[in-house]
Design a protein around this motif. Sequence first.
Motif, PDB file in Angstrom:
ATOM      1  N   LEU A 214      18.758  25.530  49.508  1.00  0.00           N
ATOM      2  CA  LEU A 214      17.331  25.448  49.185  1.00  0.00           C
ATOM      3  C   LEU A 214      17.143  25.388  47.663  1.00  0.00           C
ATOM      4  N   GLY A 215      17.878  26.254  46.972  1.00  0.00           N
ATOM      5  CA  GLY A 215      17.766  26.310  45.512  1.00  0.00           C
ATOM      6  C   GLY A 215      18.142  24.996  44.859  1.00  0.00           C
ATOM      7  N   MET A 216      19.216  24.384  45.339  1.00  0.00           N
ATOM      8  CA  MET A 216      19.643  23.137  44.716  1.00  0.00           C
ATOM      9  C   MET A 216      18.665  21.996  45.021  1.00  0.00           C
ATOM     10  N   ARG A 217      18.045  22.084  46.218  1.00  0.00           N
ATOM     11  CA  ARG A 217      17.067  21.036  46.546  1.00  0.00           C
ATOM     12  C   ARG A 217      15.795  21.220  45.710  1.00  0.00           C
ATOM     13  N   LEU A 218      15.269  22.451  45.705  1.00  0.00           N
ATOM     14  CA  LEU A 218      13.984  22.676  45.020  1.00  0.00           C
ATOM     15  C   LEU A 218      14.131  22.806  43.513  1.00  0.00           C
ATOM     16  N   GLY A 219      15.253  23.382  43.090  1.00  0.00           N
ATOM     17  CA  GLY A 219      15.414  23.653  41.665  1.00  0.00           C
ATOM     18  C   GLY A 219      15.987  22.483  40.890  1.00  0.00           C
ATOM     19  N   TYR A 220      16.892  21.744  41.527  1.00  0.00           N
ATOM     20  CA  TYR A 220      17.554  20.656  40.802  1.00  0.00           C
ATOM     21  C   TYR A 220      17.330  19.274  41.412  1.00  0.00           C
ATOM     22  N   GLY A 221      16.551  19.222  42.478  1.00  0.00           N
ATOM     23  CA  GLY A 221      16.216  17.919  43.037  1.00  0.00           C
ATOM     24  C   GLY A 221      17.337  17.259  43.823  1.00  0.00           C
ATOM     25  N   TRP A 222      18.376  18.048  44.212  1.00  0.00           N
ATOM     26  CA  TRP A 222      19.403  17.458  45.078  1.00  0.00           C
ATOM     27  C   TRP A 222      18.738  17.118  46.422  1.00  0.00           C
ATOM     28  N   LYS A 223      19.205  16.051  47.052  1.00  0.00           N
ATOM     29  CA  LYS A 223      18.638  15.700  48.368  1.00  0.00           C
ATOM     30  C   LYS A 223      19.192  16.610  49.450  1.00  0.00           C
ATOM     31  N   ALA A 224      20.426  17.084  49.247  1.00  0.00           N
ATOM     32  CA  ALA A 224      21.054  18.030  50.176  1.00  0.00           C
ATOM     33  C   ALA A 224      21.813  19.036  49.334  1.00  0.00           C
ATOM     34  N   GLY A 225      21.887  20.294  49.814  1.00  0.00           N
ATOM     35  CA  GLY A 225      22.594  21.325  49.067  1.00  0.00           C
ATOM     36  C   GLY A 225      24.104  21.209  49.263  1.00  0.00           C
ATOM     37  N   PRO A 226      24.891  21.934  48.441  1.00  0.00           N
ATOM     38  CA  PRO A 226      26.351  21.810  48.503  1.00  0.00           C
ATOM     39  C   PRO A 226      26.952  22.209  49.853  1.00  0.00           C
ATOM     40  N   PHE A 227      26.331  23.201  50.542  1.00  0.00           N
ATOM     41  CA  PHE A 227      26.902  23.615  51.834  1.00  0.00           C
ATOM     42  C   PHE A 227      26.558  22.613  52.936  1.00  0.00           C
ATOM     43  N   GLU A 228      25.394  21.995  52.831  1.00  0.00           N
ATOM     44  CA  GLU A 228      25.055  20.935  53.785  1.00  0.00           C
ATOM     45  C   GLU A 228      26.020  19.765  53.593  1.00  0.00           C
ATOM     46  N   ILE A 229      26.282  19.421  52.341  1.00  0.00           N
ATOM     47  CA  ILE A 229      27.196  18.307  52.048  1.00  0.00           C
ATOM     48  C   ILE A 229      28.603  18.631  52.560  1.00  0.00           C
ATOM     49  N   ALA A 230      29.071  19.872  52.293  1.00  0.00           N
ATOM     50  CA  ALA A 230      30.435  20.238  52.699  1.00  0.00           C
ATOM     51  C   ALA A 230      30.567  20.269  54.214  1.00  0.00           C
ATOM     52  N   ASP A 231      29.567  20.810  54.913  1.00  0.00           N
ATOM     53  CA  ASP A 231      29.615  20.826  56.385  1.00  0.00           C
ATOM     54  C   ASP A 231      29.657  19.400  56.932  1.00  0.00           C
ATOM     55  N   ASN A 232      28.891  18.497  56.345  1.00  0.00           N
ATOM     56  CA  ASN A 232      28.912  17.105  56.811  1.00  0.00           C
ATOM     57  C   ASN A 232      30.265  16.468  56.545  1.00  0.00           C
ATOM     58  N   ALA A 233      30.833  16.749  55.380  1.00  0.00           N
ATOM     59  CA  ALA A 233      32.116  16.124  55.016  1.00  0.00           C
ATOM     60  C   ALA A 233      33.263  16.678  55.858  1.00  0.00           C
ATOM     61  N   GLY A 234      33.150  17.928  56.305  1.00  0.00           N
ATOM     62  CA  GLY A 234      34.253  18.576  57.041  1.00  0.00           C
ATOM     63  C   GLY A 234      34.959  19.552  56.109  1.00  0.00           C
ATOM     64  N   LEU A 235      34.994  20.846  56.510  1.00  0.00           N
ATOM     65  CA  LEU A 235      35.595  21.836  55.612  1.00  0.00           C
ATOM     66  C   LEU A 235      37.102  21.664  55.536  1.00  0.00           C
ATOM     67  N   ASP A 236      37.717  21.113  56.604  1.00  0.00           N
ATOM     68  CA  ASP A 236      39.157  20.822  56.542  1.00  0.00           C
ATOM     69  C   ASP A 236      39.425  19.746  55.483  1.00  0.00           C
ATOM     70  N   THR A 237      38.549  18.735  55.446  1.00  0.00           N
ATOM     71  CA  THR A 237      38.708  17.686  54.424  1.00  0.00           C
ATOM     72  C   THR A 237      38.481  18.284  53.037  1.00  0.00           C
ATOM     73  N   CYS A 238      37.477  19.179  52.910  1.00  0.00           N
ATOM     74  CA  CYS A 238      37.229  19.835  51.607  1.00  0.00           C
ATOM     75  C   CYS A 238      38.473  20.626  51.184  1.00  0.00           C
ATOM     76  N   ALA A 239      39.094  21.331  52.161  1.00  0.00           N
ATOM     77  CA  ALA A 239      40.288  22.123  51.833  1.00  0.00           C
ATOM     78  C   ALA A 239      41.431  21.215  51.393  1.00  0.00           C
ATOM     79  N   GLN A 240      41.583  20.079  52.087  1.00  0.00           N
ATOM     80  CA  GLN A 240      42.651  19.136  51.708  1.00  0.00           C
ATOM     81  C   GLN A 240      42.412  18.575  50.305  1.00  0.00           C
ATOM     82  N   ILE A 241      41.143  18.297  50.009  1.00  0.00           N
ATOM     83  CA  ILE A 241      40.823  17.755  48.677  1.00  0.00           C
ATOM     84  C   ILE A 241      41.125  18.818  47.615  1.00  0.00           C
TER      85      ILE A 241
END
Length: 292
Positions: A214-241
């Motif tokens: 919420l903070g990143m959307r309202l405060g910095y104008g991100w369209k999606a917050g970092p946890f929404e982005i990470a969940d969409n990308a896959g946390l296993d993929t995030c871990a591999q990266i």
Amino acid sequence: MQKILVVGAGFMGSGIAQVSAQAGYQVRLMDIQTSIIDKALMDIRWSLERFEAKGILKESAKEILGRISGEKDLSSASDVDWIIEAAWEKEDLKRRIFQELDQLAQPNTPLTTNTSSIPINRLAENTRRPERVFGLHFFGPVPLMGLVEVIKGEKTSQEIFEKGIAFVQSLGKTPIRVERDIPGFVMNRIFSAAFREAVDLVDQGIVSPEEVDLGMRLGYGWKAGPFEIADNAGLDTCAQIGQAMRVLGAGYLAPRSNLIDRMVAQGRLGRKSGKGFYRYSLEGKRMPWENK
Ligand SMILES: NC(=O)c1ccc[n+]([C@@H]2O[C@H](COP(=O)([O-])OP(=O)(O)OC[C@H]3O[C@@H](n4cnc5c(N)ncnc54)[C@H](O)[C@@H]3O)[C@@H](O)[C@H]2O)c1
């Protein structure tokens, strides 16, 4: 009509296949199991039919789907004009795939990778055509996201790099030119820095994932917050990266907390497993983790 081989029919590969077919390319979509390809084709059909219902497509979903065929091996590499690799984020695997593609593909076919973090130069050095190897880093979900980083390897020729830029534009996407092969390229380098802090704050119990988003959307104008982005990308993929970046010795990216690894060990992979920082209904609706 130009032909494209997409290697890997997961979240990214299926999206890349879809947008390529939408742009008029003939697409071969390869993965290691028929069931994965079948699921990818079903996902693509679902997405195309939604676009069709909204009146966004220039052709019918059926016509576009008719340009995508599933492949069980890499043999069609000999018969395509472009190759985009989107298999798991594992260097050994990608190096093997690149070696095999190099043997099979016509000498002038560009070999590109959707890797998030593995150096282009390491994949190029396994081939006899390093001047034709470069990065095409799409963002997911590919049919909805407009950006592609085009990453130049040390030996990528300027001519091939420019072709890569034009190819991205032919898909209706906007390229960012990344002139040097650095860890995380540009967008993941910036995202990882923010995500590292966000994960640490949540792991310490200072703030919830929902409030960070919420903070990143309202405060910095991100369209999606970092946890929404990470969940969409896959946390296993995030871990591999994360793992790939650590191996590169990019110290500024070292995680402060091992929360992601702990969640992956518990099967909390994000949207794909129905639970990550959020949980997801069968229809894909996102809900806070706590209110189980
Ligand atoms: N998830 C994201 O948001 C995102 C964004 C940008 C880039 N990427 C990159 O895209 C690539 C794929 O990520 P993803 O999220 O689609 O992962 P995914 O797990 O959804 O899909 C990867 C696919 O690769 C397949 N695969 C494994 N070995 C293979 C082989 N030998 N030949 C062909 N296919 C093989 C798997 O069966 C799987 O279907 C990774 O390099 C990742 O870093 C991911």
